[in-house]
Every structure is written in structure tokens, then in C-alpha cells.
Write an enzyme that holds these catalytic residues in place. Structure first.
Site, PDB file in Angstrom:
ATOM      1  CB  CYS A  14     -28.019   5.438  44.259  1.00  0.00           C
ATOM      2  SG  CYS A  14     -26.747   4.278  43.860  1.00  0.00           S
ATOM      3  N   GLY A  17     -27.985   9.680  39.066  1.00  0.00           N
ATOM      4  CA  GLY A  17     -27.274   8.537  38.499  1.00  0.00           C
ATOM      5  C   GLY A  17     -27.768   8.272  37.096  1.00  0.00           C
ATOM      6  CG  ASN A  28     -28.960   7.314  47.747  1.00  0.00           C
ATOM      7  OD1 ASN A  28     -27.871   7.348  47.178  1.00  0.00           O
ATOM      8  ND2 ASN A  28     -29.542   8.389  48.224  1.00  0.00           N
ATOM      9  N   GLY A  29     -26.490   5.142  48.822  1.00  0.00           N
ATOM     10  CA  GLY A  29     -25.481   5.319  49.870  1.00  0.00           C
ATOM     11  C   GLY A  29     -24.377   4.295  49.700  1.00  0.00           C
ATOM     12  CE1 TYR A  71     -22.128  19.470  40.905  1.00  0.00           C
ATOM     13  CE2 TYR A  71     -21.856  17.378  42.043  1.00  0.00           C
ATOM     14  CZ  TYR A  71     -21.789  18.136  40.885  1.00  0.00           C
ATOM     15  OH  TYR A  71     -21.390  17.563  39.733  1.00  0.00           O
TER      16      TYR A  71
END
Ligand code: SF4
Length: 468
Positions: free
Chosen positions: A12, A38, A112-113, A252
Site C-alpha cells: 500500500c 499498489g 499502509n502496513g 526495492y
């Protein structure tokens, strides 16, 4: 590398604006620049000071927020979300932000997470009468807020946050307030900026640049920011907070033009490549990076090794999302369509191929064979991170342990399987020192590399990840 075909996916990205007449439009631009985090669903909730309105759907930001939709999304504050569906599953109901209404007002959540005690809390809440609309872990926070006995929302939120374990960067929007919270380990990046008198928050700073917002600072682990008509206030809801930012954000996930904790992502990746050249000196003719995320490390490797960097692999940017399917066969087909080796560069050459990580190994195998089919005499694979041996519980879809090639195979076994002439991974110390330029590994989550996670992992979460 190419997220969709590698089996390593960010779940996310979040973006929020407070106090700007074009808040929805700004959120659109912000989400667009976070699209790499996402691609399966997106949403915006906007507040005009009296009520909240949501638009969301499964698809890319540009597909859901057409000009006609944007014309109708008006307000002075907004939060938005881009989602990659893994834990909790796909489906419209799990697309965020989630919007809840009650007699005392409305509340929207973007997360997010990933929580590691979501199932535990859900069981408890359901036993007390809660009914969940979604299978997403995010909804747990809304129930905990509502059940808290405190009269003020700020205290309800603090109380609810104190029960959560895991990774979370939350944006909470009501009719007249924007709250921003980061977990006590600061596992996911989250930053604050201003745009004139307006405040902006985003998962990555690249989203500020696109709207011309000025970076103020990163949100601190265990911090709750409250933004309303009276300005901005900060409180700590967790006092035993220690920073453990996800190292993979640098390797990344994040965009190279983002800064995390004051460190530019491209520079960190380039330093990883430089360090690799010291840890893995190779006699070769050209260095090439797997586009897009490995190019920075390849440039660093070339700079220190003295071997020229060349564009030995190119990415076809115009392959549609429809080709990216979650099955192994189609993933491999996706590699063929998305990447090509440049024969004029690699033919008759000994090639150093720099990639950021190896997950299942199938993509690396295919790229090695692409380079050999194009005439490379040797392909030496160097990876700018350590082997990924363990799953991530904090919001990154790293596949199950069984699917991670490094979980039970030696470097030599992996080399043989991918068909490379040599294979080297960056050391854990080398990766961290390349990011922060100091010795020691404090301040980072390295769980998927080392198996040491910054939080406890609840048994039902472990079970889920080891069985999926
Ligand atoms: S386990 Fe790995 S991917 Fe997950 S937060 Fe930690 S470093 Fe990042």
C-alpha cells in the site's frame, strides 16, 4: 525488478491533504506517484467540513479517477490509498480508504502496513458483538476506536492504537480533523510536508515533489499528529518506540527519487552496488542492471569495479496489466514480454547482471537465459541485498516460506538453478552500511533476511503465512 512478476509486492501507499481547496486533485496526483506501491485498488475520501464522500474501485488511479469523477470530488481535506491485495484478499470491499458512519460523525481510514495481531483482536471483537464488513486488518482499528470509552476522538484513537501490534502508517479523516499515526517501530515510511498553509502527508516524498509541496519531516515512530483548524499538534502514543524501518524500502520498494529518513533511495541503492563491487569483484566486460529498481545499484557496481555500465536489458513499458497474473506460468510469460536482452550489448561479452533481490528464483533464471540466448558468454549475477529466507509479516507480500528459494537452498544451489556462472549476495552489514554509512544494523527491520523481527508474531499470523 518488476514487482508484478517477481513475487515481491508492496501492499500500500497513503496520501493525505489538510486545508486546501483542491485536496482531491492533489490526492489524485499524490496517489499517481505512489502507484508503484499498489496497483489493484485505489480510493479517495474527501471532506468538505460537513460530510465525507468516498470514491474507490479496483484498478489503477487513472482508471478509477476519471476527469468526470474528479469534477465531483470537492472538499478541503482528503485521504487516499493505493492497494496491492494480499493479506485480507482482493475485492472491492477491501479497497481503502474504509469509511464508517455513526451518530457522532464519520471516520475514514487509510492504512499502509500489516497488523500481526489482527486475527487475535478480531476474535475478541467478534466475541463482544462486532461484525466486520471486510477481511482487511484495517477495519480492526475502527472497531477499537468506537469501543473505546474515552469522550474525545484523540484519546479514543490513542487507546485503540496502543492495542495494535505490527506495521501501520494510518491516515484517519473525520469531517474536521486529519490524524496521522505511525507504529512504534516506524516500519513503513511516512512523511509530512506543507503546501502554502495546507499540510500534506505521504508514504514517500516523491509524492510531495509532484505537487510542489515542501518536505517538513518524517513522522516519528509511535507519533500521532492531529491536524485541524487550530493547526498541527504532535503526541507520542507509544513511549518505548525504537525505529526499525523496513530495509527493503531502500532495496526495492520505494521510488529512487524518494528520501526516507533523509536518505535518498537512489543513492542508497548506488552505494549497495558500490559495496557489492568490493564484496564481489568479478572479471567481466559489461555491467547491466535489471530495470527499473536495479539500475542504481548497477551504476554503483560499475563505478567502483571500473567495468562499463551498459543497457543490456530493456523493459517494455507498454505491456498491459492484464498479462500479469498470479500464476507461475503466466508470471514467466510476463518476464518474456516485459524484458528483452540487448544483443548488440551482451553478445560475446562476460556480463555482470545486477538485481536487487531473488524471491522465487524463476525470474532470475529467465533473465540469465535471456542474456545467454542473446550471446552473453558468461552471466555473473550479483544481488544488492542478502538472501530473503523468511516471510514478511508487515505488509510486504514476499510469498510463503516454501516459495522463497533461499529459505532452504544454499547460494551454490541457487546459482545452479538459475543457470548463472556465479552468484553473490550483498552481506547484511554491507546493505545497512550502504544505506546509512555507519556500522551496525540498528534502526532497520531485517526480518526477511535474518528471521529476527522487531515485534512478536502472533501464532495465528505465523500459521497464515506458513500455510498460504
Ligand atoms: S520483514 Fe523484510 S520486507 Fe518485511 S518489513 Fe522487515 S525488512 Fe521489510
Amino acid at each position: 525488478m518488476l514487482a508484478e512478476i517477481k513475487g515481491l509486492n508492496e501492499e500500500c501507499g497513503v496520501f493525505g491533504v489538510w486545508g486546501h481547496p483542491d485536496s482531491a486533485q492533489l490526492t489524485y496526483y499524490g496517489l499517481h506517484s505512489l502507484q508503484h506501491r499498489g496497483q489493484e485498488g485505489t480510493g479517495i475520501v474527501v471532506s468538505n467540513g460537513e460530510k465525507l464522500r468516498v470514491v474507490k474501485g479496483e484498478g489503477l488511479v487513472s482508471e478509477i479517477f476519471t476527469p468526470k469523477v474528479m469534477e465531483e470530488l470537492k472538499g478541503t481535506s482528503a485521504i487516499g490509498h493505493v492497494r496491492y491485495a494480499t493479506a485480507g484478499g482482493a475485492g472491492y470491499e477491501n479497497v481503502q480508504p474504509l469509511l464508517f458512519h455513526s451518530q457522532t460523525g464519520s471516520l475514514a481510514l487509510a492504512h499502509n502496513g500489516n497488523l500481526v495481531n489482527a486475527n487475535f483482536l478480531k476474535h475478541q471483537l467478534e466475541a463482544q458483538g462486532s461484525i466486520f464488513q471486510t477481511s482487511s486488518d484495517t477495519e480492526v482499528l475502527a472497531h477499537l476506536i468506537r469501543r473505546s470509552g474515552f469522550p474525545e476522538l484523540k484519546d479514543q484513537v490513542k487507546n485503540a492504537l496502543s492495542m495494535l501490534k505490527g506495521a501501520y502508517a494510518y491516515l484517519i479523516l473525520t469531517e474536521n480533523e486529519l490524524m496521522v499515526a505511525l507504529d512504534p517501530h516506524g516500519l513503513r515510511p511516512l512523511s509530512l510536508a506543507c503546501l502554502g498553509d495546507a499540510y500534506v502527508v505521504a508514504s514517500e516524498t516523491c509524492a510531495f515533489d509532484v505537487i510542489g509541496a515542501e518536505f517538513i519531516r518524517d513522522i516519528r515512530p509511535g507519533e500521532l499528529l492531529i491536524i485541524n483548524k487550530d493547526g498541527i499538534t504532535s503526541e507520542q502514543f507509544a513511549f518505548n518506540s525504537t525505529k526499525s524501518i523496513c530495509a527493503m524500502e531502500y532495496v526495492y520498494f520505494s521510488r529512487p527519487d524518494s528520501n526516507i529518513q533523509g536518505i535518498n533511495v537512489h543513492t542508497a541503492r548506488k552505494n549497495m552496488g558500490k559495496r557489492l563491487a568490493v564484496e564481489a569483484p568479478i572479471e567481466a566486460d559489461v555491467v547491466t542492471g535489471v530495470p527499473d529498481s536495479s539500475i542504481s545499484a548497477a551504476i554503483g557496481y560499475a563505478e567502483v569495479s571500473g567495468i562499463p555500465y551498459e543497457m543490456g536489458l530493456i523493459k517494455n513499458k507498454y505491456v498491459g496489466r492484464t498479462f500479469i497474473q498470479p500464476t507461475q506460468t503466466l508470471r514467466e510469460q510476463g518476464v518474456k514480454m516485459k524484458l528483452s536482452a540487448v544483443r548488440g550489448v551482451v553478445e560475446g561479452k562476460r556480463v555482470v547482471m545486477v538485481d536487487d533481490s531473488i524471491v522465487r528464483g524463476t525470474t532470475s533464471k529467465r533473465i540469465v537465459s535471456l542474456l545467454k540466448e542473446a550471446g552473453a558468454t558468461e552471466v555473473h549475477v550479483v544481488i544488492s541485498s542478502p538472501p530473503i529466507k523468511n516471510p514478511c509479516f508487515y505488509g510486504i507480500d514476499t510469498s510463503s516460506k516454501e516459495e522463497l528459494i533461499a529459505s532452504d537452498k544454499s547460494v551454490e544451489d541457487i546459482r545452479e538453478l538459475i543457470g548463472a556462472d556465479s552468484l553473490t549476495f550483498l552481506s547484511t552489514e554491507g546493505m545497512v552500511e550502504a544505506i546509512v554509512k555507519t556500522e551496525g544494523t540498528d534502526g532497520f527491520c531485517l526480518g526477511c533476511f535474518t528471521g529476527n523481527y522487531p515485534t512478536e508474531i502472533y501464532p495465528d499470523t505465523l500459521q497464515y503465512y506458513y500455510q498460504k
